[in-house]
Design a protein around this motif. Structure first.
Motif, PDB file in Angstrom:
ATOM      1  N   LEU A  19       0.819  -1.209   0.000  1.00 25.89           N
ATOM      2  CA  LEU A  19       0.000   0.000   0.000  1.00 25.89           C
ATOM      3  C   LEU A  19       0.857   1.264   0.000  1.00 25.89           C
ATOM      4  O   LEU A  19       0.552   2.222  -0.711  1.00 25.89           O
ATOM      5  N   ILE A  20       1.922   1.254   0.774  1.00 28.07           N
ATOM      6  CA  ILE A  20       2.806   2.426   0.810  1.00 28.07           C
ATOM      7  C   ILE A  20       3.453   2.622  -0.557  1.00 28.07           C
ATOM      8  O   ILE A  20       3.566   3.741  -1.057  1.00 28.07           O
ATOM      9  N   ARG A  21       3.862   1.530  -1.186  1.00 25.82           N
ATOM     10  CA  ARG A  21       4.478   1.618  -2.518  1.00 25.82           C
ATOM     11  C   ARG A  21       3.487   2.185  -3.540  1.00 25.82           C
ATOM     12  O   ARG A  21       3.852   2.905  -4.455  1.00 25.82           O
ATOM     13  N   ALA A  22       2.216   1.859  -3.365  1.00 25.74           N
ATOM     14  CA  ALA A  22       1.173   2.355  -4.267  1.00 25.74           C
ATOM     15  C   ALA A  22       0.736   3.781  -3.916  1.00 25.74           C
ATOM     16  O   ALA A  22      -0.123   4.341  -4.587  1.00 25.74           O
ATOM     17  N   ASP A  32      -8.192   1.559   4.653  1.00 25.13           N
ATOM     18  CA  ASP A  32      -8.752   0.310   5.195  1.00 25.13           C
ATOM     19  C   ASP A  32      -9.416  -0.531   4.107  1.00 25.13           C
ATOM     20  O   ASP A  32      -9.336  -1.764   4.133  1.00 25.13           O
ATOM     21  N   ASP A  33     -10.050   0.125   3.143  1.00 27.45           N
ATOM     22  CA  ASP A  33     -10.681  -0.616   2.048  1.00 27.45           C
ATOM     23  C   ASP A  33      -9.635  -1.340   1.198  1.00 27.45           C
ATOM     24  O   ASP A  33      -9.813  -2.506   0.839  1.00 27.45           O
ATOM     25  N   TYR A  34      -8.555  -0.630   0.884  1.00 29.56           N
ATOM     26  CA  TYR A  34      -7.483  -1.255   0.100  1.00 29.56           C
ATOM     27  C   TYR A  34      -6.817  -2.394   0.883  1.00 29.56           C
ATOM     28  O   TYR A  34      -6.497  -3.436   0.313  1.00 29.56           O
ATOM     29  N   LEU A  35      -6.616  -2.187   2.187  1.00 26.42           N
ATOM     30  CA  LEU A  35      -6.023  -3.227   3.022  1.00 26.42           C
ATOM     31  C   LEU A  35      -6.899  -4.479   3.019  1.00 26.42           C
ATOM     32  O   LEU A  35      -6.407  -5.605   2.873  1.00 26.42           O
ATOM     33  N   GLU A  37      -8.998  -5.334   0.677  1.00 21.83           N
ATOM     34  CA  GLU A  37      -8.917  -5.926  -0.665  1.00 21.83           C
ATOM     35  C   GLU A  37      -7.673  -6.807  -0.790  1.00 21.83           C
ATOM     36  O   GLU A  37      -7.732  -7.893  -1.380  1.00 21.83           O
ATOM     37  N   LEU A  38      -6.548  -6.331  -0.253  1.00 19.87           N
ATOM     38  CA  LEU A  38      -5.319  -7.126  -0.311  1.00 19.87           C
ATOM     39  C   LEU A  38      -5.470  -8.431   0.464  1.00 19.87           C
ATOM     40  O   LEU A  38      -5.027  -9.495   0.016  1.00 19.87           O
ATOM     41  N   ARG A  39      -6.079  -8.356   1.621  1.00 18.19           N
ATOM     42  CA  ARG A  39      -6.303  -9.565   2.413  1.00 18.19           C
ATOM     43  C   ARG A  39      -7.168 -10.567   1.642  1.00 18.19           C
ATOM     44  O   ARG A  39      -6.882 -11.763   1.632  1.00 18.19           O
ATOM     45  N   LEU A  40      -8.209 -10.053   1.009  1.00 20.81           N
ATOM     46  CA  LEU A  40      -9.076 -10.929   0.228  1.00 20.81           C
ATOM     47  C   LEU A  40      -8.339 -11.548  -0.963  1.00 20.81           C
ATOM     48  O   LEU A  40      -8.511 -12.733  -1.260  1.00 20.81           O
ATOM     49  N   LEU A  41      -7.524 -10.733  -1.642  1.00 16.82           N
ATOM     50  CA  LEU A  41      -6.764 -11.259  -2.776  1.00 16.82           C
ATOM     51  C   LEU A  41      -5.839 -12.396  -2.357  1.00 16.82           C
ATOM     52  O   LEU A  41      -5.769 -13.430  -3.024  1.00 16.82           O
ATOM     53  N   LEU A  42      -5.135 -12.186  -1.249  1.00 17.35           N
ATOM     54  CA  LEU A  42      -4.214 -13.226  -0.786  1.00 17.35           C
ATOM     55  C   LEU A  42      -4.986 -14.465  -0.340  1.00 17.35           C
ATOM     56  O   LEU A  42      -4.587 -15.595  -0.644  1.00 17.35           O
ATOM     57  N   PHE A  43      -6.087 -14.249   0.341  1.00 17.31           N
ATOM     58  CA  PHE A  43      -6.884 -15.383   0.804  1.00 17.31           C
ATOM     59  C   PHE A  43      -7.409 -16.192  -0.386  1.00 17.31           C
ATOM     60  O   PHE A  43      -7.342 -17.420  -0.391  1.00 17.31           O
ATOM     61  N   GLU A  44      -7.938 -15.492  -1.399  1.00 14.11           N
ATOM     62  CA  GLU A  44      -8.439 -16.187  -2.583  1.00 14.11           C
ATOM     63  C   GLU A  44      -7.320 -16.947  -3.293  1.00 14.11           C
ATOM     64  O   GLU A  44      -7.521 -18.061  -3.762  1.00 14.11           O
ATOM     65  N   ARG A  45      -6.155 -16.339  -3.362  1.00 13.08           N
ATOM     66  CA  ARG A  45      -5.008 -17.001  -4.001  1.00 13.08           C
ATOM     67  C   ARG A  45      -4.603 -18.235  -3.199  1.00 13.08           C
ATOM     68  O   ARG A  45      -4.287 -19.280  -3.768  1.00 13.08           O
ATOM     69  N   ALA A  46      -4.612 -18.121  -1.886  1.00 13.04           N
ATOM     70  CA  ALA A  46      -4.189 -19.228  -1.029  1.00 13.04           C
ATOM     71  C   ALA A  46      -5.194 -20.371  -1.042  1.00 13.04           C
ATOM     72  O   ALA A  46      -4.818 -21.524  -0.782  1.00 13.04           O
ATOM     73  N   GLN A  47      -6.433 -20.096  -1.353  1.00 10.22           N
ATOM     74  CA  GLN A  47      -7.462 -21.132  -1.368  1.00 10.22           C
ATOM     75  C   GLN A  47      -7.189 -22.216  -2.416  1.00 10.22           C
ATOM     76  O   GLN A  47      -7.680 -23.330  -2.290  1.00 10.22           O
ATOM     77  N   LEU A  68       0.334  -8.301  -5.760  1.00  8.09           N
ATOM     78  CA  LEU A  68      -0.581  -7.461  -4.980  1.00  8.09           C
ATOM     79  C   LEU A  68      -0.493  -5.989  -5.393  1.00  8.09           C
ATOM     80  O   LEU A  68      -1.509  -5.287  -5.440  1.00  8.09           O
ATOM     81  N   LEU A  69       0.722  -5.536  -5.692  1.00  8.98           N
ATOM     82  CA  LEU A  69       0.890  -4.144  -6.114  1.00  8.98           C
ATOM     83  C   LEU A  69       0.109  -3.874  -7.400  1.00  8.98           C
ATOM     84  O   LEU A  69      -0.590  -2.856  -7.506  1.00  8.98           O
ATOM     85  N   TRP A  70       0.199  -4.759  -8.367  1.00  7.27           N
ATOM     86  CA  TRP A  70      -0.526  -4.555  -9.609  1.00  7.27           C
ATOM     87  C   TRP A  70      -2.032  -4.600  -9.397  1.00  7.27           C
ATOM     88  O   TRP A  70      -2.782  -3.871 -10.051  1.00  7.27           O
ATOM     89  N   ARG A  71      -2.471  -5.412  -8.478  1.00  9.03           N
ATOM     90  CA  ARG A  71      -3.915  -5.457  -8.190  1.00  9.03           C
ATOM     91  C   ARG A  71      -4.376  -4.150  -7.550  1.00  9.03           C
ATOM     92  O   ARG A  71      -5.448  -3.644  -7.856  1.00  9.03           O
ATOM     93  N   VAL A  72      -3.553  -3.600  -6.656  1.00  4.81           N
ATOM     94  CA  VAL A  72      -3.907  -2.316  -6.028  1.00  4.81           C
ATOM     95  C   VAL A  72      -3.929  -1.212  -7.082  1.00  4.81           C
ATOM     96  O   VAL A  72      -4.828  -0.366  -7.088  1.00  4.81           O
ATOM     97  N   ILE A  73      -2.965  -1.227  -7.986  1.00  8.22           N
ATOM     98  CA  ILE A  73      -2.936  -0.220  -9.054  1.00  8.22           C
ATOM     99  C   ILE A  73      -4.185  -0.345  -9.924  1.00  8.22           C
ATOM    100  O   ILE A  73      -4.800   0.665 -10.303  1.00  8.22           O
ATOM    101  N   ASP A  74      -4.597  -1.566 -10.216  1.00  9.71           N
ATOM    102  CA  ASP A  74      -5.844  -1.770 -10.960  1.00  9.71           C
ATOM    103  C   ASP A  74      -7.040  -1.212 -10.203  1.00  9.71           C
ATOM    104  O   ASP A  74      -7.918  -0.574 -10.791  1.00  9.71           O
ATOM    105  N   LEU A  75      -7.076  -1.447  -8.905  1.00 10.21           N
ATOM    106  CA  LEU A  75      -8.174  -0.918  -8.079  1.00 10.21           C
ATOM    107  C   LEU A  75      -8.176   0.609  -8.083  1.00 10.21           C
ATOM    108  O   LEU A  75      -9.240   1.237  -8.134  1.00 10.21           O
TER     109      LEU A  75
END
Length: 157
Positions: A19-22, A32-35, A37-47, A68-75
């Motif tokens: 998030l800081i890099r973005a 908090d919304d972006y944070l 989203e990142l948690r959800l992305l990682l969870f979905e990937r880990a599933q 994750l950085l590219w996903r945040v940039i997309d968001l």
């Protein structure tokens, strides 16, 4: 289930770094919304992995950081497009309101024109087109103001 909670907790620092890099700092209104989203992305990937160990072996931290950085940039891009769309729609609504007011004013002006006597209509045209001397245009304006007040009094209930 406990295994996934520890996995998510172990990547918490990574989320903050992404998030800081973005350019999204804790003071950002949507931090908090972006944070989340990142948690959800990682969870979905880990599933997609049967165990935490396999997930960690196939997804090293550098790779996850980029992912994750590219996903945040997309968001961020989606959010920016969404805000631009809202601004465009808002300006179109404002233009429509302005147009309605213009139409109302135009109709009122037409009614006033019909209210004027032919000589006063000629005064109006001369005043608008700046025909005549400065004194005569001032005289026309005063006369037309008086007639406007009369017109408004007829319009009031």
């Amino acid at each position: 289930m406990k295994e996934w909670q520890t996995l998510m907790a172990s990547y918490e620092r990574l989320f903050y770094k992404v998030l800081i890099r973005a350019g999204i700092f804790p003071s950002h209104p949507d931090f908090d919304d972006y944070l989340q989203e990142l948690r959800l992305l990682l969870f979905e990937r880990a599933q997609h992995y049967p165990e935490e160990g396999i997930f960690r072996n196939e997804n090293e931290v550098n790779y996850l950081f980029g992912f994750l950085l590219w996903r945040v940039i997309d968001l961020q891009r989606k959010s920016k497009r969404h805000k631009q769309l809202i601004q465009t729609l808002a300006s179109e609504v404002e233009e429509a309101i302005d147009l309605k007011e213009d139409i109302d004013n135009h109709l009122l002006l037409l009614q006033f024109w019909e209210f004027l006597k032919p000589k006063e209509q000629q005064m109006w045209l001369d005043w608008v087109n700046q025909v005549g001397t400065k004194q005569s245009r001032y005289y026309y304006r005063q006369k037309l103001k008086a007639r406007w007040r009369q017109f408004q009094q007829l319009d009031e209930p």
